[in-house]
Write a protein that holds these residues in place. Structure first.
Motif, short mmCIF file in Angstrom:
data_model
loop_
_atom_site.label_atom_id
_atom_site.label_comp_id
_atom_site.label_asym_id
_atom_site.label_seq_id
_atom_site.Cartn_x
_atom_site.Cartn_y
_atom_site.Cartn_z
N ALA A 214 0.56 -6.18 -11.53
CA ALA A 214 1.55 -6.88 -12.35
C ALA A 214 1.93 -6.10 -13.60
O ALA A 214 1.12 -5.36 -14.16
N GLY A 215 3.18 -6.28 -14.03
CA GLY A 215 3.67 -5.65 -15.25
C GLY A 215 4.23 -4.27 -15.05
O GLY A 215 4.73 -3.65 -16.00
N LYS A 216 4.17 -3.76 -13.83
CA LYS A 216 4.65 -2.41 -13.51
C LYS A 216 5.26 -2.46 -12.12
O LYS A 216 4.98 -3.37 -11.34
N LYS A 217 6.11 -1.50 -11.80
CA LYS A 217 6.65 -1.47 -10.44
C LYS A 217 5.50 -1.35 -9.45
O LYS A 217 4.55 -0.59 -9.67
N MET A 218 5.61 -2.10 -8.36
CA MET A 218 4.49 -2.20 -7.42
C MET A 218 4.99 -2.01 -5.98
O MET A 218 5.98 -2.60 -5.57
N PHE A 219 4.28 -1.16 -5.23
CA PHE A 219 4.52 -1.01 -3.79
C PHE A 219 3.30 -1.58 -3.06
O PHE A 219 2.17 -1.13 -3.30
N PHE A 220 3.52 -2.55 -2.19
CA PHE A 220 2.43 -3.17 -1.42
C PHE A 220 2.64 -2.77 0.03
O PHE A 220 3.57 -3.23 0.69
N THR A 221 1.78 -1.87 0.55
CA THR A 221 1.98 -1.32 1.89
C THR A 221 0.95 -1.87 2.86
O THR A 221 -0.22 -2.06 2.51
N LEU A 222 1.40 -2.11 4.10
CA LEU A 222 0.52 -2.60 5.17
C LEU A 222 0.87 -1.89 6.47
O LEU A 222 1.97 -1.37 6.63
N PRO A 223 -0.05 -1.90 7.43
CA PRO A 223 0.16 -1.11 8.65
C PRO A 223 1.12 -1.71 9.67
O PRO A 223 1.71 -0.98 10.45
N MET A 224 1.28 -3.05 9.68
CA MET A 224 2.07 -3.67 10.74
C MET A 224 3.14 -4.59 10.14
O MET A 224 2.95 -5.20 9.09
N ARG A 225 4.29 -4.69 10.84
CA ARG A 225 5.38 -5.52 10.34
C ARG A 225 4.97 -6.98 10.22
O ARG A 225 5.39 -7.68 9.29
N LEU B 183 0.61 1.66 -6.61
CA LEU B 183 0.65 1.71 -5.15
C LEU B 183 -0.55 0.98 -4.58
O LEU B 183 -1.70 1.31 -4.88
N ILE B 184 -0.28 -0.03 -3.75
CA ILE B 184 -1.34 -0.78 -3.07
C ILE B 184 -1.35 -0.40 -1.60
O ILE B 184 -0.33 -0.49 -0.92
N VAL B 185 -2.48 0.07 -1.12
CA VAL B 185 -2.66 0.41 0.29
C VAL B 185 -3.65 -0.58 0.87
O VAL B 185 -4.83 -0.59 0.51
N ASP B 186 -3.17 -1.44 1.76
CA ASP B 186 -4.01 -2.49 2.33
C ASP B 186 -4.35 -2.16 3.78
O ASP B 186 -3.50 -1.64 4.51
N GLU B 187 -5.57 -2.47 4.17
CA GLU B 187 -6.01 -2.37 5.57
C GLU B 187 -5.93 -0.94 6.12
O GLU B 187 -5.39 -0.70 7.19
N ILE B 188 -6.52 0.01 5.42
CA ILE B 188 -6.45 1.40 5.88
C ILE B 188 -7.20 1.58 7.20
O ILE B 188 -6.92 2.51 7.96
N GLN B 189 -8.14 0.68 7.50
CA GLN B 189 -8.90 0.81 8.73
C GLN B 189 -8.03 0.60 9.97
O GLN B 189 -8.42 0.96 11.08
N THR C 213 -9.62 -2.74 1.53
CA THR C 213 -9.96 -2.70 2.94
C THR C 213 -11.25 -3.48 3.18
O THR C 213 -12.06 -3.65 2.27
N ALA C 214 -11.40 -3.96 4.39
CA ALA C 214 -12.67 -4.61 4.75
C ALA C 214 -13.70 -3.58 5.16
O ALA C 214 -14.91 -3.79 4.98
#
Length: 828
Positions: free
Chosen positions: A293-304, A392-398, A426-427
């Motif tokens: 929050a408070g800054k430009k944010m990219f939330f990335t995930l592996p699947m649509r 930059l948020i990278v979610d679920e890299i596994q 990541t889990a």
């Protein structure tokens, strides 16, 4: 004012240049100045470059081409003529008036950014100077008149001093391969350039230029090129409200009771680089919203599917200032808009445009849209420069392959090098990935932490493993029958429970679903109906797949009176970022990290294990078709890892899962995967890879499939296209048809298409049972009207039913042996 055109919509060169300049000024006001690269010198030069970048469009060749285009008289020769002398090359030549009392480094950066501001990698290879004839006096006079009063220094220079064109500035260009290849023995022609300056400079020039082109002719509002983020206090308030909304009791939690807020005030600061390893269902997404929050944010995930779900959740927190960026965003946005049908299409188009131009303060996207910038395709600087001042948020890299994980690690490194920040959530996380990120980003060990439950560090025991042994047979039909009977037995022994059944292949999941819904005795014993059993996998067309996800995630604002899904049969599409909570899991044996992800869909929000709440039944049996999904050696390693825990009748805690994974990742058989990762990372450090953004996306996604529109919905698809076209014509008229209707076409292609692996598609296409939509004669009028020959490329339709069937409950499925034989007899 003269009539120098910049765009084929009739926009003048002065109008376009003004928008680009205004865009740069807006970025100057909005982009954080904490980075020392963003000096007054940087912004002053960028404004000058924005002014110069399209001067080459004043050439007689370009103006003749664009005027014919506006009149609808263009042909291939006109296009070839413009490409022979690219306007960006002419712009460099016409920059002689510029105040060149600057360091050679800045001269290289400015000229190269102008020269390569279009994706034309061939530019550097042509003999540019030899192809540019002497610029006629009429062109110079046109430029002077076009910008009369715009910049006195420029108009004076054009009038009095620019007599002979000087090509010497072409020697200052930075060759793209030097930027893209990291080799110690390569040097720039004059001096070393700080590539961070070049990436920011060229990338922000792309941003301003692309946004100006995105605006409608006459639309002067460039302020939305960079939209301000929501106030941090408001984000915190909304996150707290959403967490409390999900609670089942009346007692409201306060900030100090939540680990998300505690972490961000107790040493870990918002915006710092972080690796968060946490169990599913503990609120990692809410933590990410607070962190970014408070800054430009990219939330990335592996699947649509995951991306669409997070987009909806992000809108609950950030409101309308959330962009969605992936190939089928139009279909999701059409469900999310609250506007009237008259404005819906333009709203969707504008949202997509703002997302593609990286304007929103929160952008939710699939990994292939952003995380592939480390492949350094032409014009990658547009995204890379924006990451350099973003979170930059990278979610679920596994969920990514080892090869793709290497690309992500490199992108994280580049982001930090430019000044941006990252949060990796990541889990499960292999040690070799963690250590590589630590080394490349100088990440502090204190910023790597684990969370086991909603209470934070407190461990919790949620799952108990049971091994279900099937018949040991090479006969797949017999194996499938055995698995089906075991599934039925477990379900019948747990009446009234919500049960998740996860199968490794689409075909076998379809077979189990069909057998369950046709067994009337089974349904009567459970006191449920067919509508209480659902199948979900990747081979449904878009609109059916999205509808199913909305039902199981209980989005009642979209689906009215949804059925209660007691038994959900699915594939690995359920493993991440789908917010469901079932009682019991029945799963085929899978790699340990995938298996733990599946466990996260059961007993997710219900505390400690109790019989019938957190039981995990693992079916030991290997279908030959599973080779397309998992290697048998990996499954054997999983079985070896969990067998002791099963024999001990142990209830697994979250810490115990972590210990299991640590041992699993260090096993000898897993070293092969690590080698794949290291090999790709080495290539990224040293080699030039793709030649275009689309190629980079293919590499990132490891594309091995085709999109198909099933025969059964093809007629409906064509009718929807017809209705959409007539609607756009009625609302917008002929002038807006091409632009507006293309948005609807993208949406409809997504809604009516699914995918097949190339190996499966080859069963259809070579024998004439499929046709490329771009070759479908029934689209001839449409393609001619809208120039859509390439637009449909890659979407296929099955013209016969002999090999494949489609059903809204079952998805795209291969026909039975009997159906194929019957169809073959009919053909013969």
């Amino acid at each position: 004012m003269t009539n120098l055109y910049a765009k084929n919509n009739g926009e003048s060169l002065r109008e376009h240049t003004t928008k680009v300049l205004d865009g740069v000024k807006r970025l100057r006001n909005m982009v954080s100045n904490n980075n020392p690269i963003f000096s007054d010198e940087f912004w002053n030069y960028l404004e000058r470059a924005a002014f110069i970048h399209d001067f080459g469009k004043a050439s007689n060749n370009f103006q003749a081409y664009i005027k014919r285009f506006i009149k609808g008289e263009t042909n291939d020769k006109d296009i070839a003529l413009e490409e022979l002398i690219p306007h960006s090359a002419l712009s460099v030549v016409l920059s002689d008036w510029f105040d060149w009392e600057m360091e050679d480094e800045w001269r290289q950066i400015v000229l190269s950014s102008i020269f390569f501001h279009h994706d034309r990698s061939k530019l550097y290879n042509i003999q540019t100077a030899g192809n540019i004839e002497k610029i006629p006096a009429s062109t110079l006079e046109e430029l002077k008149n076009e910008f009369d009063g715009f910049d006195p220094e420029f108009t004076r220079f054009i009038a009095d001093e620019l007599k002979n064109i000087n090509y010497r500035y072409l020697n200052f260009l930075i060759a793209p391969d030097i930027v893209y290849i990291k080799q110690s023995n390569r040097h720039l022609s004059t001096t070393e350039v700080d590539l961070r300056k070049y990436i920011f400079f060229k990338g922000l020039l792309h941003r301003a230029d692309h946004y100006a082109s995105f605006l409608e002719k006459g639309d002067e509002d460039v302020s939305r090129i960079e939209i301000a983020p929501l106030d941090i206090n408001k984000v915190e308030e909304n996150v707290l409200a959403e967490i409390n909304k999900k609670k089942t009791d009346e007692r409201k939690l306060q900030k100090e009771q939540l680990w998300q807020f505690d972490k961000l005030t107790g040493g870990i600061q918002a915006g710092q680089n972080i690796i968060l390893i946490g169990s599913t269902g503990i609120g990692k997404t809410e933590f990410a919203f607070l962190w970014g929050a408070g800054k430009k944010m990219f939330f990335t995930l592996p699947m649509r599917t995951m991306t669409n779900e997070i987009f909806k959740r992000a809108r609950d927190i950030f409101g309308e200032s959330v962009g969605l960026l992936h190939s089928s965003a139009a279909a999701v946005l059409s469900q999310s808009t609250s506007k009237s049908p008259e404005t819906e299409t333009s709203d969707i188009e504008f949202n997509i445009g703002l997302s593609r131009n990286l304007s929103y303060p929160v952008i939710v996207c699939t990994g292939d849209q952003v995380l592939n910038v480390s492949l350094k395709y032409p014009t990658y600087e547009k995204i890379m420069s924006t990451l350099g001042y973003s979170n930059l948020i990278v979610d679920e890299i596994q969920a990514y392959s080892p090869e793709t994980s290497a690309i992500i690690v490199k992108t994280i490194e580049d982001t930090v090098h430019l000044g941006g920040n990252f949060l990796l959530m990541t889990a499960t996380l292999p040690d070799y990935i963690k250590e590589e990120i630590k080394s490349r980003t100088k990440l502090d060990e204190a910023n790597i932490f684990q969370v086991y439950s909603k209470r934070g560090v407190q461990d919790i025991k949620k799952h108990k493993l049971h091994l279900v042994e099937t018949v040991d047979s090479e006969n797949e039909d017999k194996l499938e029958s055995s698995i089906l009977e075991e599934v039925k037995k477990i379900i019948l022994n747990n009446p009234g429970k919500k049960i998740l059944v996860t199968i490794n292949t689409v075909k076998k999941s379809q077979g189990i679903f069909k057998e369950l819904i046709k067994d009337k005795t089974f349904l009567e014993k459970l006191l449920i109906k067919e509508k209480n059993i659902m199948l979900l996998h990747s081979r449904f067309i878009g609109k059916h797949r999205e509808s199913k996800v909305d039902i199981i995630t209980d989005r009642r604002e979209i689906v009215k009176n949804p059925p209660d899904i007691k038994i959900l049969i699915t594939t690995q599409v359920i493993e991440a970022s789908v917010n469901i909570d079932y009682d019991i899991l029945i799963s085929e044996l899978a790699p340990l990290d995938s298996l733990i992800q599946r466990m996260g869909r059961v007993n997710r929000n219900r505390g400690e294990y109790a019989p019938g709440k957190g039981d995990v039944y693992i079916i030991d049996g290997y279908f030959k078709g599973s080779v397309y999904v998992y290697k048998k050696e990996t499954l054997d390693l999983t079985l070896k890892s969990i067998s002791e825990k099963i024999s001990q009748n142990m209830i697994l805690s979250e810490k115990e899962k972590e210990r299991l994974l640590s041992h699993y990742y260090t096993h000898e058989d897993y070293h092969k995967i690590k080698k794949q990762f290291e090999k790709n990372l080495y290539a990224l450090d040293n080699l030039l890879l793709p030649s275009s953004k689309s190629e980079a996306q293919r590499i990132f996604r490891e594309v091995n499939s085709f999109d198909v529109i099933p025969f059964e919905v093809y007629g409906e698809f064509k009718e929807a296209l017809k209705v959409s076209r007539e609607s756009v014509l009625k609302e917008k008229g002929e002038d807006d048809l091409k632009k507006r209707f293309k948005i609807d076409i993208r949406r409809l292609l997504t809604e009516y298409s699914t995918s097949l692996r190339i190996s499966e598609f080859e069963k259809v296409y070579p024998v004439g049972l499929g046709i490329d939509l771009s070759d479908d004669e029934s689209f001839e009028g449409l393609k001619k009207e809208l120039d859509l020959k390439r637009f449909f490329k890659g979407y296929f339709v099955n013209l016969r039913n002999s090999r494949w069937r489609y059903d809204s409950d079952i998805g795209l499925m291969e026909a039975s042996r009997e159906e194929k034989e019957q169809e073959a007899n009919n053909i013969l």
